[in-house]
Design an enzyme around this catalytic site. Structure first.
Site, PDB file in Angstrom:
ATOM      1  N   ILE A   1       0.824  -1.200   0.000  1.00 40.02           N
ATOM      2  CA  ILE A   1       0.000   0.000   0.000  1.00 40.02           C
ATOM      3  C   ILE A   1       0.860   1.252   0.000  1.00 40.02           C
ATOM      4  CG2 ILE A   1      -1.813   1.239   1.291  1.00 40.02           C
ATOM      5  CD1 ILE A   1      -2.239  -1.596   2.704  1.00 40.02           C
ATOM      6  N   CYS A   2       0.500   2.204  -0.872  1.00 40.67           N
ATOM      7  CA  CYS A   2       1.219   3.478  -0.892  1.00 40.67           C
ATOM      8  C   CYS A   2       0.439   4.463  -0.025  1.00 40.67           C
ATOM      9  CB  CYS A   2       1.311   3.984  -2.330  1.00 40.67           C
ATOM     10  SG  CYS A   2       2.242   5.498  -2.466  1.00 40.67           S
ATOM     11  N   LEU A   3       0.816   4.541   1.237  1.00 38.54           N
ATOM     12  CA  LEU A   3       0.098   5.399   2.178  1.00 38.54           C
ATOM     13  C   LEU A   3       1.130   6.068   3.081  1.00 38.54           C
ATOM     14  CD1 LEU A   3      -2.605   6.338   3.433  1.00 38.54           C
ATOM     15  CD2 LEU A   3      -2.584   4.267   4.831  1.00 38.54           C
TER      16      LEU A   3
END
Lengths: 159, 277
Positions: free
Chosen positions: A87-89
Site C-alpha cells: 500500500i502506498c500510504l
C-alpha cells in the site's frame, strides 16, 4: 520474552477487541504476535461496499517506533495499492507517528479505499480510470469486491 | 572516522546496489520501491548500531584528536579550543535521534546529582500529555510512552545509580521510548505555538504537517526549530558548541534560549550531537 513491541501489540489487540472501530478487525496469528491477519470491510456507499478484504500486518521489534509492513492478500483494484498488495500510504512510510496503533492503521487504510490519491499512483490503470472513466473504475472495483467473497468462501472451506 | 547523523555514513549496500548495474535499471511505476527503500534504511541503521553505542562512556576530549587527521588544521585547532573549556565528551549514536538522546541523558544525569528540578519537570510532562490529548492525540498510545518516561524519572528521583541510568539509555527498547516522548513534547509545543513557529517554516508546509514529517517520526534529525521548541517547552536551557569547518580556530556557541544559564552543554559537529563536560 516480553519486549516493548510485544507488550504494546498485546495492548493493541485488547483495545481492538474492547473498542472495535466500525468495519475493521484484526488479530495476531496463532503462534506469532508479530504477524497479524486483518479484515477491512468496504465502506458503505462506496464502490468497495460489501467487500471483505484481507490483509497481513508484519511487525518488527521496533514497533511502535517504526511502522509495520501492511499488505492486502485479497486482490485489489485501487490507485494506491500495488499489484503485490502493498500500500502506498504516507502514514505507513515517512509520516508514521509512534502514536498510531493497529486500530488507527486499519481505519486509515479503510478511508484510503474511498479517498484515493491519484497523484501518487501504485496502479496506473486504476488511477487513470478513477480520474477519466469513473464508471469503468467502479466496474473493476465491483469485480474485486465479488472476488473477495469467493476468496472468503474458498478460504473457509475445510480442506 | 564517524561523524554525522543518519545517512552520512556511506553504506556499502547502497554503493553496490546502484553502481554498475544501474545501466540495466528500468523504473517500473507499478512496482513498490518504498519497501526496498525502507529495507535499505534498516540496513544502514543496523550497520551504525553495530559500531556505535546509543550512549558511550564518558571519554577524554583527547579522543577527538584521533577523529580527524593531524593535517586538518581547522578541526585540530578547534579541538584545542574546546579542550581549554571542557574535559570530557560522551558520544551518542548517529541515528538521527542523537540530539534527543544527548539532551535526555545529560539532563537526567544532572537530576541524579540535583533532584530539585524534578517536581517542576514532572508537572511540565504531565501538562504536555493533557495538552496532546486536547490536540486530538489518542490517550491510549500516549500513556504507553509517558508511563515509561515518568517511570524512568521516578527511578532517577528515588534510587537510580549513574550505572543504571547508563544501562537504561543503552537498552534500545526503553531508550527509544524516551526519544518518542521528547519528540511528543516538541510536537505539542510547536502545535500550541503554531502561529509563531509557522514563520520559520520553508515551503508550503503548515506546522501540523511539519510535525508529522519532521518531528514525530523516529530518526528525523533536530534542527534549530526543534531545539528552540524543546528547550522552551521543558524549561531546560542548553548550550550548543558548534564545531564546523568555519575559519577562525574558535568554537562558537549558541544558548537556547538566548541569554539563559545553560543546564547542559552539547557539542555539534555537522549532522551530529554529543554531550560535553
Amino acid at each position: 520474552m516480553s519486549t516493548p513491541a510485544r507488550r504494546r501489540l498485546m495492548r493493541d489487540f485488547m483495545r481492538l477487541q474492547n473498542d472495535p472501530p466500525a468495519g475493521v478487525s484484526g488479530a495476531p496469528t496463532d503462534n506469532n504476535i508479530m504477524l497479524w491477519n486483518a479484515v477491512i470491510f468496504g465502506p458503505t456507499d462506496t464502490p468497495f461496499e460489501d467487500g471483505t478484504f484481507k490483509l497481513t500486518i508484519k511487525f518488527t521489534e521496533e514497533y511502535p517506533n517504526k511502522p509495520p509492513t501492511v499488505r492486502f492478500s485479497s486482490k485489489m483494484f485501487h490507485p494506491n495499492i500495488y499489484a503485490d498488495g502493498s500500500i502506498c500510504l504516507d502514514i505507513l512510510q515517512n509520516r508514521w507517528s509512534p502514536t498510531y496503533d493497529v486500530s488507527s492503521i486499519l481505519t486509515s487504510i479503510q478511508s484510503l479505499l474511498d479517498e484515493p490519491n491519484p497523484n501518487s499512483p501504485a496502479n496506473n490503470l486504476a488511477a487513470q480510470l478513477y480520474q477519466e472513466n469513473r464508471r469503468e473504475y467502479e466496474k473493476r472495483v465491483k469485480a474485486i469486491v465479488e472476488e473477495s467473497w469467493i476468496y472468503q468462501t474458498s478460504a473457509s472451506t475445510p480442506e | 572516522m564517524v561523524v554525522g547523523g543518519r545517512g552520512t555514513v556511506a553504506p556499502p549496500a547502497l554503493v553496490s546496489r546502484f553502481s554498475p548495474d544501474m545501466a540495466d535499471f528500468h523504473y517500473d511505476p507499478e512496482k513498490n520501491y518504498d519497501e526496498q527503500t525502507l529495507e535499505q534504511q534498516r540496513h544502514i541503521e543496523q550497520e551504525v548500531a553495530s559500531t556505535q553505542a546509543l550512549v558511550s562512556e564518558r571519554l577524554s576530549l583527547n579522543q577527538l584528536i584521533k577523529d580527524y587527521s593531524m593535517e586538518d588544521n581547522i578541526y585540530q585547532q578547534k579541538i584545542q579550543d574546546l579542550r581549554s573549556r571542557y574535559r570530557d565528551i560522551r558520544k551518542t549514536r548517529g541515528d538521527g535521534n542523537c540530539f534527543y538522546r544527548a539532551f535526555g541523558f545529560a539532563y537526567l544525569e544532572r537530576l541524579l546529582h540535583d533532584k530539585s528540578d524534578i517536581p517542576r519537570f514532572k508537572e511540565v510532562v504531565n501538562q504536555s500529555k493533557t495538552d496532546l490529548v486536547a490536540l486530538g492525540y489518542p490517550q491510549f498510545t500516549l500513556d504507553d510512552f509517558f508511563d515509561t518516561f515518568l517511570d524512568v524519572l521516578s527511578r532517577v528521583e528515588s534510587s537510580c545509580t549513574p550505572e543504571e541510568l547508563f544501562d537504561t539509555f543503552n537498552d534500545q527498547g526503553v531508550s527509544d521510548y524516551l526519544i518518542v516522548t521528547w519528540r511528543l513534547l516538541v510536537t505539542c509545543y510547536l502545535q500550541r505555538n503554531g502561529e509563531f513557529f509557522a514563520n520559520f517554516l520553508e515551503g508550503h508546509r503548515d506546522i501540523k504537517e511539519f510535525c508529522c514529517q519532521e518531528v514525530e517520526p523516529m530518526n528525523k534529525e533536530c534542527d534549530h526549530i526543534h531545539i528552540t521548541a524543546l528547550t522552551s517547552a521543558v524549561g531546560i536551557p542548553v548550550r550548543v558548541e558548534y564545531m564546523d569547518r568555519g575559519e577562525g580556530g574558535l568554537v562558537n556557541h549558541h544558548d537556547f534560549p538566548e541569554c539563559s544559564k545553560p543546564a547542559i552543554t552539547l557539542l555539534y559537529r555537522p549532522g551530529h550531537y554529543d554531550i560535553l563536560y
